[in-house]
Structures are given as C-alpha cells and as structure tokens.
Design a protein around this motif. Structure first.
Motif, PDB file in Angstrom:
ATOM      1  N   GLY A 177       9.930  -4.559   7.201  1.00 12.80           N
ATOM      2  CA  GLY A 177       9.067  -4.810   8.353  1.00 12.80           C
ATOM      3  C   GLY A 177       7.609  -4.826   7.994  1.00 12.80           C
ATOM      4  O   GLY A 177       7.212  -5.330   6.946  1.00 12.80           O
ATOM      5  N   GLY A 178       6.788  -4.228   8.876  1.00 12.89           N
ATOM      6  CA  GLY A 178       5.347  -4.312   8.720  1.00 12.89           C
ATOM      7  C   GLY A 178       4.705  -3.094   8.098  1.00 12.89           C
ATOM      8  O   GLY A 178       3.548  -3.155   7.674  1.00 12.89           O
ATOM      9  N   ARG A 179       5.404  -1.959   8.029  1.00  8.65           N
ATOM     10  CA  ARG A 179       4.767  -0.713   7.625  1.00  8.65           C
ATOM     11  C   ARG A 179       4.625  -0.564   6.115  1.00  8.65           C
ATOM     12  O   ARG A 179       5.571  -0.767   5.367  1.00  8.65           O
ATOM     13  N   ASN A 180       3.409  -0.178   5.705  1.00  4.31           N
ATOM     14  CA  ASN A 180       3.172   0.355   4.368  1.00  4.31           C
ATOM     15  C   ASN A 180       3.468   1.852   4.393  1.00  4.31           C
ATOM     16  O   ASN A 180       3.988   2.373   5.385  1.00  4.31           O
ATOM     17  N   ILE A 181       3.107   2.547   3.314  1.00  6.05           N
ATOM     18  CA  ILE A 181       3.286   4.001   3.257  1.00  6.05           C
ATOM     19  C   ILE A 181       1.923   4.661   3.433  1.00  6.05           C
ATOM     20  O   ILE A 181       1.015   4.479   2.621  1.00  6.05           O
ATOM     21  N   GLY A 182       1.766   5.406   4.526  1.00 10.67           N
ATOM     22  CA  GLY A 182       0.509   6.088   4.796  1.00 10.67           C
ATOM     23  C   GLY A 182       0.512   6.661   6.203  1.00 10.67           C
ATOM     24  O   GLY A 182       1.317   6.284   7.051  1.00 10.67           O
ATOM     25  N   GLU A 183      -0.390   7.571   6.458  1.00 11.43           N
ATOM     26  CA  GLU A 183      -0.409   8.313   7.722  1.00 11.43           C
ATOM     27  C   GLU A 183      -0.534   7.392   8.930  1.00 11.43           C
ATOM     28  O   GLU A 183       0.098   7.627   9.963  1.00 11.43           O
ATOM     29  N   GLN A 184      -1.357   6.348   8.831  1.00 10.79           N
ATOM     30  CA  GLN A 184      -1.591   5.478   9.988  1.00 10.79           C
ATOM     31  C   GLN A 184      -0.345   4.701  10.395  1.00 10.79           C
ATOM     32  O   GLN A 184      -0.254   4.243  11.532  1.00 10.79           O
ATOM     33  N   ILE A 216       0.850  -1.191   0.000  1.00 11.41           N
ATOM     34  CA  ILE A 216       0.000   0.000   0.000  1.00 11.41           C
ATOM     35  C   ILE A 216       0.886   1.241   0.000  1.00 11.41           C
ATOM     36  O   ILE A 216       1.853   1.326   0.760  1.00 11.41           O
ATOM     37  N   TRP A 217       0.542   2.215  -0.841  1.00 14.56           N
ATOM     38  CA  TRP A 217       1.151   3.548  -0.796  1.00 14.56           C
ATOM     39  C   TRP A 217      -0.001   4.539  -0.910  1.00 14.56           C
ATOM     40  O   TRP A 217      -0.483   4.819  -1.999  1.00 14.56           O
ATOM     41  N   HIS A 218      -0.430   5.071   0.227  1.00 17.01           N
ATOM     42  CA  HIS A 218      -1.582   5.969   0.232  1.00 17.01           C
ATOM     43  C   HIS A 218      -1.213   7.335  -0.341  1.00 17.01           C
ATOM     44  O   HIS A 218      -0.104   7.839  -0.138  1.00 17.01           O
ATOM     45  N   ASN A 219      -2.187   7.945  -1.001  1.00 19.24           N
ATOM     46  CA  ASN A 219      -2.031   9.303  -1.496  1.00 19.24           C
ATOM     47  C   ASN A 219      -2.509  10.284  -0.423  1.00 19.24           C
ATOM     48  O   ASN A 219      -3.459  11.023  -0.588  1.00 19.24           O
ATOM     49  N   ASP A 220      -1.799  10.261   0.730  1.00 15.26           N
ATOM     50  CA  ASP A 220      -2.140  11.137   1.837  1.00 15.26           C
ATOM     51  C   ASP A 220      -0.909  11.972   2.192  1.00 15.26           C
ATOM     52  O   ASP A 220       0.054  12.039   1.413  1.00 15.26           O
ATOM     53  N   LEU A 221      -0.919  12.606   3.347  1.00 14.17           N
ATOM     54  CA  LEU A 221       0.176  13.508   3.710  1.00 14.17           C
ATOM     55  C   LEU A 221       1.532  12.809   3.661  1.00 14.17           C
ATOM     56  O   LEU A 221       2.449  13.256   2.958  1.00 14.17           O
ATOM     57  N   THR A 222       1.690  11.710   4.389  1.00 16.54           N
ATOM     58  CA  THR A 222       2.998  11.053   4.422  1.00 16.54           C
ATOM     59  C   THR A 222       3.305  10.365   3.093  1.00 16.54           C
ATOM     60  O   THR A 222       4.471  10.285   2.693  1.00 16.54           O
ATOM     61  N   GLY A 223       2.276   9.873   2.409  1.00 17.25           N
ATOM     62  CA  GLY A 223       2.503   9.281   1.099  1.00 17.25           C
ATOM     63  C   GLY A 223       3.054  10.295   0.120  1.00 17.25           C
ATOM     64  O   GLY A 223       3.980  10.005  -0.652  1.00 17.25           O
ATOM     65  N   ARG A 224       2.509  11.495   0.159  1.00 14.28           N
ATOM     66  CA  ARG A 224       2.990  12.543  -0.758  1.00 14.28           C
ATOM     67  C   ARG A 224       4.363  13.067  -0.325  1.00 14.28           C
ATOM     68  O   ARG A 224       5.198  13.409  -1.173  1.00 14.28           O
ATOM     69  N   LEU A 225       4.588  13.128   0.969  1.00 13.54           N
ATOM     70  CA  LEU A 225       5.910  13.561   1.427  1.00 13.54           C
ATOM     71  C   LEU A 225       6.997  12.602   0.952  1.00 13.54           C
ATOM     72  O   LEU A 225       8.055  13.031   0.460  1.00 13.54           O
ATOM     73  N   LEU A 226       6.754  11.304   1.065  1.00 16.24           N
ATOM     74  CA  LEU A 226       7.768  10.348   0.629  1.00 16.24           C
ATOM     75  C   LEU A 226       7.841  10.250  -0.888  1.00 16.24           C
ATOM     76  O   LEU A 226       8.923  10.016  -1.446  1.00 16.24           O
TER      77      LEU A 226
END
Length: 518
Positions: free
Chosen positions: A192-199, A97-107
């Motif tokens: 690890g376990g993290r996708n890309i997204g605010e949560q 997952i790579w969300h189009n949210d704040l952290t997704g856009r920052l990365l």
C-alpha cells in the motif's frame, strides 16, 4: 587588476581540482551490484506458524486471495508486527523510507528477533532516504540471517564526494524506488502507501498520515514475492556491505540500543495502544474476516525504470486505461496530484461523457511538499471548469471521532482509485510526473465489487465535510473553498489554513520549470 586575475585563477584551479577529484573519487569507489542472487523460499503446508494458520483457510477458498483493508495506522503497525512474530521462514521487506524513530526501531527489533529465530530476512531500501543511517543498516546486515541492500545508492556516503556524485549522476540518481511491501513466509503481504515511521502508524504527536494498505493472504502474495526478487536481484540493488564497514563492537552497541529503545517506556505506551487495536483483538479471538477473491493482482514497475525501457511494462500504462474505461464514475485519492496536460485531458474527457469524476488530494496546509501543490494548482481551475469534483484534505478533523493515538494535524498519504464501483487500485502510485516517469511504484489491482465498494467508502470518508474542503468556482469564475461543517457552511476565498508566505512560495514555485520533477 593583476591581483584580481591572480585570485580568480586560483579560485578556478581550486574548483577544477575539486571537480576532478570528486569524479575520481566517484569512479574509484563505485562497486557494481555484486550481491549473490537469491529468491523467495517456497511455501510449505505446515512448516511455520503462518503456514499452519493459513492452510485451512486457503483450502476452504481454493485459488483465492484473502484481503483486509488497513485504514487505521495502529492496525497497520500491528499487522506488520504480528506477521513478523509469526514468521518462521522468511521476511522480505521493501521500502522507500524506514525512519530511525520509535516505530522504525520497534519494527527493526521485530526483524532482528525473527532473525534470531533463524528466519531469513532480506531488506531492500531506497538509498535517498537512508542518508545518515549507515551505522544502523550495517549493524542489521551484520547479523548472519539478515541481508540489507540499497536501491540506486550513493557510492560516496558523505561529504564532498557525495555532492559531486549527485552532480555527476544527477539524471540516474533522480530515479528512486517508491515501492512498499512487507512479506512474511511468502504467505502474508502488506502492500500500500505506508512507509515505516511514526507518521504512518498514528504515533507522531504532531502530524499523522491518513493512509491505506492491503493485508493479503495466499496466492497473490506469490506475485509480491516475485516482484521483490526482481528488485533484489536487479542491477540497482547494492549490498550495504559493499558501501561501508563499521567496528564490530560499534555494531553490537547499535543493536543493543535498538532493542533497548524497543522495550522502553515510550515503546510500552505505544504498544499498549497496539494491543487495544481492533485488528489485534480480532486476530487473537480468531475473528479476522478477510474477503476472499480471485480478482486481486499485485503489480509493479520494472526494477530499473529508465527511459529506454519498454514503456508498455510501466505501471502507468496499466492504470490510466482503467480510469479511462469508466462508464459511470471514477474516484481518485492522491496526496500529490499533478495530472499534467495528458491526465487532465483524460479526466475532462470523462466528465465530457457525463461520467462523475471526483478527486481527493491534500490542501496546501496539509501538503508536506509545497512545490507539488504549485503543480496541482496549475490544473485546478481547468479541472473545475470541466466538471471535475475536487476535495482538499483539511489538517484538522471536525466533529469526527479519530484514532486514539493520532497527532494534532493530519495529511493525506493514501494512493488509490475506484472505477464504476467494480474495480480499483491501492498502492504507492501518485497521480504525478514522478510516479509516472521517474520512480518505481507498486500496488494491488482489484477487480472485485465488494472490495471496490470498500474502497469507494474510503473515498467518501476522506471527502466528507469533516475531513475535506470542497473546492469550486463561484459565479464569477473565482476559486473558492467551502467549509461544510456545522452549524453553517463558510466560504473561503484563499487557500485555507495556509499563511501568506506559504501561499507566496507556492505562487513562486508555479513559475519555475519543475513540473517534470514533481
């Protein structure tokens, strides 16, 4: 009656035309995985800033990999952002997952900035969660230094054709890439376990995940790069450019929007928190203290995990023997925990030998997939009856200091286990049928007592009364949850913090034959 048959015939003809037309559309625009093969760029002693920073450390610890646990979401974001900024050769990014949210856009902005400096960027995303993002993905791919591929994609990107393709390819579309890897210059990897997204990065105002990554430096990163190359060059990876096209001006506008959002007020507030993170402070004071070990190995499923594959190469065949080999203790953290009859038998065989077995998973209130909880609930009583210790994460922490930017509720997303305080695993693998048989997974095997102790401490933190309920059976054999927070324990006789309809849905889901899909 004649009119009824007339309209029924028309309806059947229309349905037949739709099905046939859908199948023709699917076949007509089904390109193969035609991306040109490419591979990780070789490391150099002093080519990039990362090379130069790591060179003396690697020389001081020959043959060993440096590792840092990333339990805090802010630190996890900072590690990715810093490595992208320091990269001078390559970024290889692989995500479910790579969300189009704040952290997704920052990365995404960090990846774009790296490409502007001449860094080669390869991005491999699972397509199931990329729906509606084609414009942004094509905009990224349009940069001459960025190539983006989708894993097992829909050839029909929207509309009825997509629905018909799902019907026609239901079995193959059910196989998804659940891997998570961020690799910079072939020298730094975050697995690890993290996708890309605010949560995942403590940036959501409502719900944030308790998650875990490992930051790796040195030799084991080459294993991560080899795995990335295998997926990138596999038959399942299709270039986004084969699936659609956009107007060049529209692409430029989208990229401008990404850069603007990454420099806006919301981004500034979040980045101020990042700047205050312990990892950032330690990095810029040259105070990072990775643990150096030769007991670290990056592992993954084969890129195309079909039923005809050699099952001996599947990740589950490496992980289950590790847990079964426990001689004193096996501690498991899995947000989605559906052990099945085989997994339940393995765990209860351990307790039958007097081995301590502990599980931390999500409570119903913390679980974001209620049907998964129904699968877990089917095994809960048997596990408890056979002496397995169960802890369920509560959505709200009690009497415990939390990260500064965390939302009001929490959910578990860490996937890990530790055996006998000596060896363990951190990665994307849930203890459920989907991770075992359907999705591809990856992670890090640890054979190192120091790192195993750190992982055990994370298990104890998550199972602490402030973060979890203890689940048990009372004298009458009835299921109970113990809220162990001060001033006095409280016994609950139903799923905590979950309303009637949520509990009813879970009960109904438990009647359905869907366990193999959970």
């Amino acid at each position: 009656m004649h009119r009824v048959f007339h309209w029924l015939a028309i309806v059947l003809l229309v349905l037949l035309a739709i099905v046939v037309g859908g199948l023709l559309v699917v076949n007509r625009i089904a390109p193969p995985a035609t991306g040109a093969p490419s591979h990780a760029l070789p490391s150099q002693p002093d080519q990039t800033g990362i090379d130069r920073e790591l060179s003396p450390l690697l020389a001081a610890h020959p043959g060993k990999t440096g590792a840092i646990f990333l339990t805090d979401g802010i630190d996890a974001f900072a590690a990715r952002a810093i490595s992208a900024r320091k990269a001078g050769r390559s970024l290889d990014l692989q995500y479910y997952i790579w969300h189009n949210d704040l952290t997704g856009r920052l990365l995404a902005s960090e990846a774009l900035d790296a490409a502007e400096r001449g860094v080669r960027v390869r991005i491999l995303l699972d397509d199931m969660n990329a729906y509606g993002l084609d414009g942004h993905l094509l905009a990224m791919d349009a940069h001459p230094n960025i190539e983006l591929r989708l894993y097992n994609p829909f050839r029909n990107r929207e509309g009825a054709g997509r629905a018909f393709e799902l019907m026609r390819r239901l079995v193959s579309m059910n196989h998804r890439m659940h891997n998570k890897a961020w690799i910079a210059d072939g020298q730094v990897a975050i697995i690890g376990g993290r996708n890309i997204g605010e949560q995942y990065f403590s940036a959501d105002s409502e719900v944030n995940f308790r998650d875990l990554d490992l930051l790796l430096l040195g030799p084991a990163v080459q294993q991560a790069s080899t795995i990335f190359d295998a997926y990138w060059n596999s038959a399942a990876a299709v270039p986004i450019s084969m699936l659609g096209s956009k107007d060049p001006e529209a692409l430029r506008t989208l990229l401008a929007d990404v850069h603007r959002d990454a420099r806006g007020a919301d981004a500034r507030r979040y980045l101020d928190h990042v700047a205050d993170s312990q990892l950032v402070r330690d990095y810029y004071r040259s105070a990072l203290q990775p643990h150096w070990s030769d007991g670290i190995q990056v592992v993954a499923d084969p890129p195309v995990k079909w039923t005809r594959d050699n099952h001996a190469e599947w990740l589950v065949e490496r992980l289950t023997p590790m847990i079964s080999s426990a001689t004193s203790e096996a501690l498991v953290i899995s947000p989605y925990f559906v052990p099945g009859d085989d997994g339940t038998a393995r765990l209860t065989a351990l307790t039958g030998r007097g081995i301590h077995v502990g599980i931390v998973t999500n409570s119903l209130a913390a679980n974001d997939v209620y049907a998964v909880h129904s699968g877990y609930a089917d095994y809960r009583d048997r596990l408890l009856r056979e002496g397995v210790n169960l802890y369920e994460l509560r959505t709200n922490a009690r009497d415990r200091k939390e990260p500064v930017f965390i939302g009001r509720r929490a959910a578990l997303h860490t996937k890990a286990f530790v055996v006998d305080g000596a060896r363990g695993f951190v990665g994307s693998f849930n203890v459920d049928p989907r991770s075992k048989n359907l999705n591809t997974e990856m992670g890090v095997l640890l054979d190192d007592p120091v790192m195993a102790l750190q992982l055990r401490e994370e298990y104890l933190r998550l199972s602490h009364p402030a973060l979890s309920y203890w689940v048990y059976r009372n004298k009458e054999g009835e299921l109970r949850w113990l809220d162990r927070t001060p001033p006095s324990p409280v016994v609950l006789d139903q799923e905590p913090d979950a309303g009637f309809w949520r509990r009813a849905f879970v009960r109904f889901s438990g009647w359905l034959p869907i366990e193999s899909q959970l």
